[in-house]
Enzyme design. Structure first.
Site, PDB file in Angstrom:
ATOM      1  N   LYS A 160     -31.236 -69.767  -6.545  1.00 40.71           N
ATOM      2  CA  LYS A 160     -30.580 -68.708  -5.775  1.00 40.71           C
ATOM      3  C   LYS A 160     -30.524 -69.182  -4.343  1.00 40.71           C
ATOM      4  CE  LYS A 160     -28.561 -64.806  -5.198  1.00 40.71           C
ATOM      5  NZ  LYS A 160     -27.343 -64.433  -5.898  1.00 40.71           N
ATOM      6  N   SER A 230     -26.558 -69.894  -7.735  1.00 43.74           N
ATOM      7  CA  SER A 230     -25.886 -68.622  -7.478  1.00 43.74           C
ATOM      8  C   SER A 230     -26.145 -68.241  -6.030  1.00 43.74           C
ATOM      9  CB  SER A 230     -26.414 -67.537  -8.422  1.00 43.74           C
ATOM     10  OG  SER A 230     -25.798 -66.294  -8.175  1.00 43.74           O
TER      11      SER A 230
END
Length: 366
Positions: A160, A230
């Site tokens: 992330k 992401s």
């Protein structure tokens, strides 16, 4: 004592729906103190202003803090919470909880989990070599945390990563710093790309001398076969979750992966399933579906505008972002292979698999 990983997939009615997780706690199926990572598919647009990701992280941190007798900030420091926005097509919003306990059972060569975090990034470091190198160091730390010594045993690395906002860009420029781009949406791709190349560097998939600021988001011949990145507005550091198999871990869970060459590479999904013990000539049977703990994949529209010679319009649609099209496409293919729609399909696969394709990993209960 031997470490034992468990994986729990929980449906969500909305990004702050904690009911399913609370039910697991109440049934003593999971101890909140044992959770090391949470992945989530939320129903936002997956773009810069998708605050469903931050909403879910806030709700998770607050809920876990109440159970652990601490603060949400402490939870956020300890637990990797990776929310991926966008459940287009038939994809089902859901959380995936990863927990680690200790057992007296003998090691079986099972799923191993490791987490690590980079330092906070300055805006001018995003999408550049500073992010690549910090990510590589964190991946190595997460491997050590998991007790995985061989890169061949790493099957999926979830990252992330942050993105640039107008406010973050302005803050950098006040200090006289320059950022990689002033396009906040493009910053998502550059951050994902730098993170993926960091994974590739740590695992020896690319050589250090091939990397520079100039290749990030440009030279897509460089890619990782296990990275999934992401980007989100809710953080300013990279959070890394390494998933692999280790002879030192116990339990019946195993992970395998393959690489989709394009968005309709059904056979790649089948190969990953077969490698993990779920061979099927077509869609998984009901019994096999019950053994599938998670499917995680990347989705990306090809830059050529074609899939196996046929034209697609994903990159030309001014109404719906291309990554949203790609998630729906790959989600449908993966659902056809598995007979399930609660699948972690993440859009934006810069340097994550070949152009138009991406890694796919499956976790299976033996």
């Amino acid at each position: 004592m031997t470490r034992l990983a468990s994986v729990h997939r929980v449906p969500m009615r909305h990004p702050a729906d904690m009911a399913g997780i609370e039910a697991l706690f109440a049934a003593r199926a999971v101890d909140p103190a044992h959770i090391v990572a949470i992945l989530g598919k939320t129903e936002g647009n997956g773009c810069v202003n998708d605050f469903t990701r931050a909403y879910a992280v806030s709700a998770l941190a607050t809920m876990l803090a109440a159970h652990l007798g601490t603060t949400p900030a402490v939870v956020a420091e300890r637990v990797a919470m990776v929310m991926s926005g966008g459940t287009e097509g038939g994809l089902a919003p859901h959380f995936i909880l990863f927990a680690v306990t200790e057992t007296d059972a003998a090691p079986t060569g099972a799923l191993a989990i490791g987490t690590a975090f980079t330092p906070e990034f300055r805006p001018e470091e995003l999408g550049r070599m500073a992010q690549v190198e910090a990510t590589a160091a964190a991946v190595r730390a997460a491997m050590a945390d998991a007790g995985i010594s061989s890169v061949a045993d790493v099957h999926y690395v979830q990252v992330k990563c942050p993105l640039l906002t107008s406010e973050r860009i302005a803050e950098a420029e006040v200090r006289g710093a320059t950022v990689a781009t002033h396009d906040t949406y493009r910053s998502m791709g550059l951050s994902r790309g730098a993170s993926a190349l960091g994974v590739a560097l740590a695992l020896g998939e690319v050589a250090a001398e091939t990397l520079s600021d100039a290749v990030i988001g440009e030279d897509f011949r460089l890619w990782s076969g296990v990275a999934s990145a992401s980007a989100g507005v809710e953080l300013t550091r990279n959070e890394i979750v390494v998933l692999g198999n280790s002879a030192a871990w116990a339990g019946g869970l195993r992970i395998a992966h393959d690489v989709m060459q394009d968005g309709i590479d059904f056979p790649a999904i089948q190969r990953a399933l077969s490698a993990a013990g779920l061979a099927a000539p077509g869609q998984l049977t009901e019994d096999q579906r019950g053994r599938l703990a998670a499917l995680l994949a990347k989705a990306e529209p090809s830059s050529t505008g074609r899939i196996r010679g046929n034209r697609h319009i994903m990159n030309d649609d001014s109404d719906i972002n291309a990554t949203r099209h790609a998630r729906a496409l790959v989600g449908g293919v993966a659902a056809a292979a598995t007979g399930r729609t609660d699948l972690f399909i993440s859009g934006g696969a810069e340097h994550q698999g070949p152009d138009g394709g991406g890694p796919v990993a499956v976790i299976v209960e033996s």
